[in-house]
Write an enzyme that holds these catalytic residues in place. Sequence first.
Site, PDB file in Angstrom:
ATOM      1  N   ASN A 178       0.864  -1.185   0.000  1.00 14.96           N
ATOM      2  CA  ASN A 178       0.000   0.000   0.000  1.00 14.96           C
ATOM      3  C   ASN A 178       0.899   1.233   0.000  1.00 14.96           C
ATOM      4  OD1 ASN A 178      -1.834   2.041   0.483  1.00 14.96           O
ATOM      5  ND2 ASN A 178      -2.308   1.396   2.589  1.00 14.96           N
ATOM      6  N   LYS A 182       0.122   4.323  -0.326  1.00 14.56           N
ATOM      7  CA  LYS A 182      -0.476   5.539   0.253  1.00 14.56           C
ATOM      8  C   LYS A 182      -0.192   6.738  -0.663  1.00 14.56           C
ATOM      9  CE  LYS A 182      -0.257   3.374   4.727  1.00 14.56           C
ATOM     10  NZ  LYS A 182      -0.201   3.499   6.181  1.00 14.56           N
ATOM     11  N   HIS A 201      -9.707   1.495   4.739  1.00 16.35           N
ATOM     12  CA  HIS A 201      -8.452   1.641   5.479  1.00 16.35           C
ATOM     13  C   HIS A 201      -8.673   2.596   6.651  1.00 16.35           C
ATOM     14  CE1 HIS A 201      -4.349   2.795   6.445  1.00 16.35           C
ATOM     15  NE2 HIS A 201      -3.967   1.678   5.852  1.00 16.35           N
ATOM     16  N   GLU A 245      -7.003   4.958   7.744  1.00 21.69           N
ATOM     17  CA  GLU A 245      -6.751   6.378   7.424  1.00 21.69           C
ATOM     18  C   GLU A 245      -7.965   6.993   6.730  1.00 21.69           C
ATOM     19  OE1 GLU A 245      -3.010   5.730   5.438  1.00 21.69           O
ATOM     20  OE2 GLU A 245      -2.103   5.211   7.362  1.00 21.69           O
ATOM     21  N   GLU A 297      -5.978  -4.735  10.551  1.00 23.32           N
ATOM     22  CA  GLU A 297      -4.932  -3.745  10.817  1.00 23.32           C
ATOM     23  C   GLU A 297      -5.256  -3.012  12.112  1.00 23.32           C
ATOM     24  OE1 GLU A 297      -2.739  -2.437   7.029  1.00 23.32           O
ATOM     25  OE2 GLU A 297      -4.533  -1.231   7.151  1.00 23.32           O
ATOM     26  N   GLY A 327       2.010   2.319  10.883  1.00 19.05           N
ATOM     27  CA  GLY A 327       2.999   3.390  10.745  1.00 19.05           C
ATOM     28  C   GLY A 327       3.674   3.772  12.063  1.00 19.05           C
ATOM     29  N   SER A 351       2.867  -2.049  10.480  1.00 18.82           N
ATOM     30  CA  SER A 351       4.320  -2.119  10.697  1.00 18.82           C
ATOM     31  C   SER A 351       4.929  -3.475  10.334  1.00 18.82           C
ATOM     32  CB  SER A 351       4.667  -1.735  12.133  1.00 18.82           C
ATOM     33  OG  SER A 351       4.256  -0.392  12.386  1.00 18.82           O
TER      34      SER A 351
HETATM   35  P1  PGA Z   1       2.511   0.384   7.747  1.00 24.64           P
HETATM   36  O1  PGA Z   1       1.071   0.622   7.053  1.00 24.64           O
HETATM   37  O2  PGA Z   1       3.025  -0.914   7.209  1.00 24.64           O
HETATM   38  O3  PGA Z   1       3.330   1.558   7.312  1.00 24.64           O
HETATM   39  O4  PGA Z   1       2.258   0.331   9.214  1.00 24.64           O
HETATM   40  C1  PGA Z   1       0.198  -0.432   6.848  1.00 24.64           C
HETATM   41  C2  PGA Z   1      -1.087   0.071   6.242  1.00 24.64           C
HETATM   42  O5  PGA Z   1      -1.513   1.169   6.621  1.00 24.64           O
HETATM   43  O6  PGA Z   1      -1.707  -0.587   5.394  1.00 24.64           O
END
Ligand code: PGA
Length: 251
Positions: free
Chosen positions: A8, A10, A94, A96, A166, A172, A212
């Site tokens: 992903n 982003k 997601h 976010e 998640e 993140g 992460s």
């Molecule tokens: P990350 O993000 O691996 O940077 O924690 C995962 C995601 O948001 O899909």
Amino acid sequence: MQSLIVGNWKMFKTVREAELFARRLVAELEIPPDREVVIAPAFPALYTVAAVLGGSAIKLAAQNVHDQVQGAFTGEVSAGMLIDAGCKYVIIGHSERRTFFGETDDIIRRKLSAALASGLRPILCIGETLAEREQGATLTVIAGQIKEGLKNINLGDIGSVSIAYEPVWAIGTGKTATPEQAQEVHAFIRSTMKDAYGKELAGKLRIIYGGSVNFGNIGKLMSEKDINGALVGGASLDIESFSEIVKYKEV
Ligand code: PGA
């Protein structure tokens, strides 16, 4: 079952950067036969990256979709447009999107339904916040997000859905759920899906973990029985790191 590894990206990588990255992946990435690799660039790069991926084994995903087929929805992109641009998958819900863009379970369900109607395979993201985990509400939150997100979706279509667990506190942040914490929730997701849609469907459902993930922790996560892949953010932006993740070995 093939495991599903999704990068992903982003809101990172310009069209040119995405194109060059995809070219390197096609040339260099060694994909073991028991896994499927998907990358999710930002909207402007989708069409260009689709052309690079061409007949390769790497598939394309979008990070979001609108729930209507077309219309006066400034700034939005429909499922049909994503198919046309070369996408096979779409990430929906997601955290976010839920947090920064006000996506509710109802909006997410409508997006899921639109994606399925166009033949896109949704990756439905669910997960609890730190406060919810600390209150002991993790499984209740997860059950609610599954129930609401999949409400009124045809049984025949549910087989095209993958679920990404998640935990919001792990995205993140460098804080990964332990393999045991993730497995507990994944097993719960599978049993919830079994109760709702039957054993066969639940057995084939790919439940992937995100938050992460990196090449140092993926092997242990993937050795858990109900973890069928990974949704990788930060660690998917670098070729070496993403390649190592794709080549993970269960430990
Ligand atoms: P990350 O993000 O691996 O940077 O924690 C995962 C995601 O948001 O899909």
